[in-house]
Write an enzyme that holds these catalytic residues in place. Structure first.
Site, mmCIF file in Angstrom:
data_model
loop_
_atom_site.group_PDB
_atom_site.id
_atom_site.type_symbol
_atom_site.label_atom_id
_atom_site.label_comp_id
_atom_site.label_asym_id
_atom_site.label_seq_id
_atom_site.Cartn_x
_atom_site.Cartn_y
_atom_site.Cartn_z
ATOM 1 N N HIS A 285 -20.160 3.386 -4.702
ATOM 2 C CA HIS A 285 -21.469 4.033 -4.595
ATOM 3 C C HIS A 285 -21.335 5.404 -5.249
ATOM 4 O O HIS A 285 -20.575 6.258 -4.775
ATOM 5 C CB HIS A 285 -21.896 4.160 -3.134
ATOM 6 C CG HIS A 285 -22.102 2.835 -2.469
ATOM 7 N ND1 HIS A 285 -21.820 2.598 -1.143
ATOM 8 C CD2 HIS A 285 -22.568 1.655 -2.956
ATOM 9 C CE1 HIS A 285 -22.105 1.351 -0.838
ATOM 10 N NE2 HIS A 285 -22.560 0.760 -1.927
ATOM 11 N N GLU A 288 -21.217 8.828 -3.387
ATOM 12 C CA GLU A 288 -20.221 9.048 -2.341
ATOM 13 C C GLU A 288 -18.954 9.547 -3.027
ATOM 14 O O GLU A 288 -18.062 8.775 -3.383
ATOM 15 C CB GLU A 288 -20.010 7.766 -1.547
ATOM 16 C CG GLU A 288 -21.286 7.334 -0.818
ATOM 17 C CD GLU A 288 -21.204 5.948 -0.206
ATOM 18 O OE1 GLU A 288 -20.096 5.382 -0.111
ATOM 19 O OE2 GLU A 288 -22.271 5.415 0.183
ATOM 20 N N HIS A 423 -15.323 5.070 0.589
ATOM 21 C CA HIS A 423 -16.769 5.328 0.658
ATOM 22 C C HIS A 423 -17.015 6.677 1.326
ATOM 23 O O HIS A 423 -16.088 7.437 1.590
ATOM 24 C CB HIS A 423 -17.463 4.217 1.447
ATOM 25 C CG HIS A 423 -17.601 2.930 0.702
ATOM 26 N ND1 HIS A 423 -18.824 2.313 0.471
ATOM 27 C CD2 HIS A 423 -16.681 2.117 0.128
ATOM 28 C CE1 HIS A 423 -18.637 1.191 -0.199
ATOM 29 N NE2 HIS A 423 -17.341 1.056 -0.416
ATOM 30 N N GLU A 515 -14.614 5.077 5.325
ATOM 31 C CA GLU A 515 -15.734 6.022 5.256
ATOM 32 C C GLU A 515 -15.132 7.399 5.513
ATOM 33 O O GLU A 515 -14.729 7.726 6.621
ATOM 34 C CB GLU A 515 -16.800 5.673 6.290
ATOM 35 C CG GLU A 515 -17.411 4.290 6.115
ATOM 36 C CD GLU A 515 -18.418 4.218 4.984
ATOM 37 O OE1 GLU A 515 -18.779 5.296 4.451
ATOM 38 O OE2 GLU A 515 -18.851 3.112 4.626
#
Length: 689
Positions: A285, A288, A423, A515
């Site tokens: 992404h 990110e 991410h 994350e």
């Protein structure tokens, strides 16, 4: 009051401010021309500003309290819970305000505003005033000449951030945002960030001793790198460490930007027998960005520490072939980079140029396998690994991004053992399966290797300085600390077509998603802290590639490695296969295992392998013996003569199988007839002489 003469960043000297009669702080005379400095965000978005530093005139309910007024904060699915997506005032009048305490004198230069994040409601502030104070009692409104300045907030929708720079920077400790108008069909709701340079506090002479220095001791290139700057940095690392690094590309993006990867190894460019292959993938992404910068920092760090002789890094480089892909979605990144860290919003740059979410763009092999398993019988079983890609996915008109195709090809070319997909936007490590069965929105969906995946996730989460902090604030609406900051992907939310699941089901590679940060696109000033938060995690996770068992599967006669030999661990319904040279790696937790290996044309071989608690693999080599049929085929194909031992073995097998009423293919009688046919005719069996 006097103005402030600042032309450069905070590092330059600033005169000590004094108190004016109005309660504001200012620089002593003489007057000067104001140039707006490049001040960083105060830290509302990044959570550096604590909840206790917020106050408000009123709030609609606790879930819409002042602590929720953080730029880009995301609400829960349901409105009305404790985690809504903004501060919302209880009353609709021009006397409402949101207040932030900077805790020290600060040169305020601007405010960024956006509306409420909600699936169900549309609320935003259209115009507002700003007030400043040094005692939280006496307030002065920002002026535009002789009039009170009115700043423009959100316009027509709540998600886009809008920046308002002050006509004159001003020094104060407290800042207030005072809404003047708001969306006609909504109410007063906002999320914000404040720009300001911290200044020395004249009332705290011990401040420099009590403050913890932010950042990192590592002298790395801590800034955001666009495509051009990323290439420069990678080239610089390669020039500094040419013996252990290699830059290569795996493909191109939709707009033609190359997908650069760096290999770090003591023998770059070559797969070494028995050496496991590891990868980090960042930037799937594009907005990110923490993962992208961490991977670039990691390149620099490994190069520097290897040259210094750091034993840990030397051991890692000489025993592992490391691949680093900093930007899987360079098109998306460039879009977000153009707007900047505070103005890109929550989603700008997330998707590919074709507006595809790449983490849903890989083949959905989960449902193919689950559907096939429903038709399993006692004698016919669906494969539990190397699930083939469906034909529709390989067609030219399939809706697959060129970036996804490039990564799939990369996975197929290199026998990766372990990977992590980096991410941002949360603080949690997720592990497969990401896709749930029967399309449930949330459901724990474990793999056969669930215990080892949980170990991998725990290794990263427990060594991450922020995740491991029990007092940390939750990012948005979900408290992952109750799960020790790890969670099964399907238990969080279903993701069909994820890279993690594809990697596990189509290749030998185990992969988790990390994350990394609550803030998807933090300001460059936050990057040293992000590196420190993740440095140990990045290193210790790579070291897990050496857990379990490894070895080489060889042919007994030729001593050559056997490719595509299937390695099966008893009671684990997920097999792996040997690489082209016959070497294999099977990630396992400590314990005793019964391992069976077989390949086409060979008798299976079984042995017991013991895995210890140390982070080094147990060597379990296998020697496979060809079946008589396979030996015979190989000899006859080369026009050779069958050795005496093989002829005797085939005769014995024929004699044992004479009672069979039908000569089935590959039975002893069938094999002997094949030998006789070849001896008489000197042509392959099944053809006319």
């Amino acid at each position: 009051s006097s103005c402030i003469n600042i032309k450069v960043k905070l590092k330059n000297k600033i005169k000590m401010p004094y108190m004016t009669r109005s309660g504001m702080m200012a620089i002593p005379d003489p007057p000067c021309v104001v140039t707006s400095p490049d001040c960083p965000p105060l830290g509302l978005k990044s959570l550096r500003v604590d909840d206790s530093q917020f106050q408000a005139s009123s709030y609609l309910r606790m879930g819409l309290g002042p602590h929720r007024a953080r730029l880009n904060i995301q609400s829960g699915i349901e409105d009305g819970d404790m985690y809504d997506g903004a501060w919302c005032a209880k009353y609709e009048d021009q006397h409402q305000w949101l207040q932030v305490d900077a805790l020290r004198p600060t040169l305020f230069t601007g405010v960024i505003l956006q509306g409420r994040n909600s699936i169900w409601s549309w609320d935003w502030v259209e115009t507002y005033k700003v007030q400043l104070s040094n005692d939280s009692e006496t307030w002065k409104t920002c002026m535009n000449g002789t009039e009170e300045a009115v700043f423009v907030g959100s316009r027509n929708e709540p998600e886009t951030p809008y920046l308002a720079l002050f006509p004159q920077p001003a020094v104060a400790r407290w800042i207030r945002i005072n809404p003047q108008t708001w969306y006609w069909n909504g109410t007063i709701c906002l999320r914000a960030e404040v720009l300001g340079c911290p200044l020395p506090d004249p009332d705290n002479v011990w401040q420099h001793l009590s403050e913890k220095l932010p950042g990192s001791k590592d002298n790395l290139d801590f800034r955001h790198h666009n495509y051009k700057e990323m290439r420069k940095l990678m080239k610089a690392v390669n020039e500094d460490c040419p013996r252990i690094t290699r830059i290569y590309t795996i493909g191109k993006s939709y707009t033609g930007l190359k997908l650069y990867a760096m290999e770090i190894s003591d023998n770059p460019g070559k797969h070494e027998l028995g050496e496991p292959e590891f990868r980090y993938v960042a930037g799937m992404h594009g907005n990110e960005v923490v993962g992208r910068e961490l991977v670039l920092n990691l390149m620099q760090y490994i190069c520097r520490e290897f040259r210094r002789g750091n034993p840990r890094i030397v051991r890692l480089v000489t025993s592992t072939r490391i691949h680093l892909l900093p930007s899987m979605n360079p098109d998306g990144y460039e879009t977000a980079f153009e707007r900047g860290s505070e103005l890109a919003g929550w989603a700008l740059g997330r998707y590919s140029y074709e507006w595809v979410d790449m983490n849903h763009n890989f083949p959905d092999l989960n449902n193919i396998m689950w559907d096939a398993k429903e038709n399993d019988t006692e004698t016919v079983k669906t494969a539990n690994h190397y699930i083939p890609i469906p034909e529709y996915y390989t067609k030219e008109d399939a809706f697959v991004t060129p970036e996804t195709r490039a990564v799939i090809s990369w996975m197929q070319d290199i026998p990766f053992v372990l990977s992590a997909n980096l991410h941002g936007g949360e603080l949690v490590v997720t592990y497969p399966f990401d896709c749930t069965r029967d399309w449930a929105p949330q459901e724990n969906t474990p793999t056969a290797d669930d215990s080892f995946f949980r170990w991998l996730a725990t290794v990263y989460a427990s060594t991450n300085l922020v995740m491991a902090n029990p007092d940390r604030r939750i990012c948005h609406s979900e408290d992952f600390q109750q799960h020790n900051n790890i969670i099964n992907g399907g238990a969080w939310h279903t993701v069909p077509g994820s890279m993690n699941d594809f990697s596990y089901m189509h290749t030998n590679c185990f992969e988790v998603t990390v994350e990394l940060s609550c803030d998807k696109f933090p300001h460059a000033s936050e990057l040293p802290t992000e590196w420190e938060n993740n440095k140990e995690s990045l290193l210790v996770y790579m070291e897990q590639v050496h857990r379990g068992i490894k070895g080489v599967v060889r042919d007994k006669m030729t001593k050559k490695g056997i490719a595509d030999a299937i390695v099966k661990v008893e009671d684990l319904d997920h097999d792996i296969r040997s690489a082209a040279d016959g070497d294999y790696w099977r990630l396992l937790n400590p314990g005793e295992y019964k391992v069976t290996v077989w390949a086409e044309g060979y008798f299976p071989s079984m042995r017991r392998c013991s895995v210890g608690t140390e982070a080094r693999p147990t060597i379990c080599d296998f020697i496979l013996i060809k079946t008589p049929r396979q030996r015979m085929n190989g000899i006859l194909a080369k026009g050779g003569r069958l050795p005496q031992d093989l002829q005797l073995k085939l005769r014995a097998m024929r004699d044992r199988g004479q009672t069979a009423s039908i000569m089935s293919p590959y039975s002893p009688t069938w094999l002997w007839s094949k030998v006789v046919h070849y001896k008489r005719n000197r042509v392959p069996f099944g053809t006319r002489p």
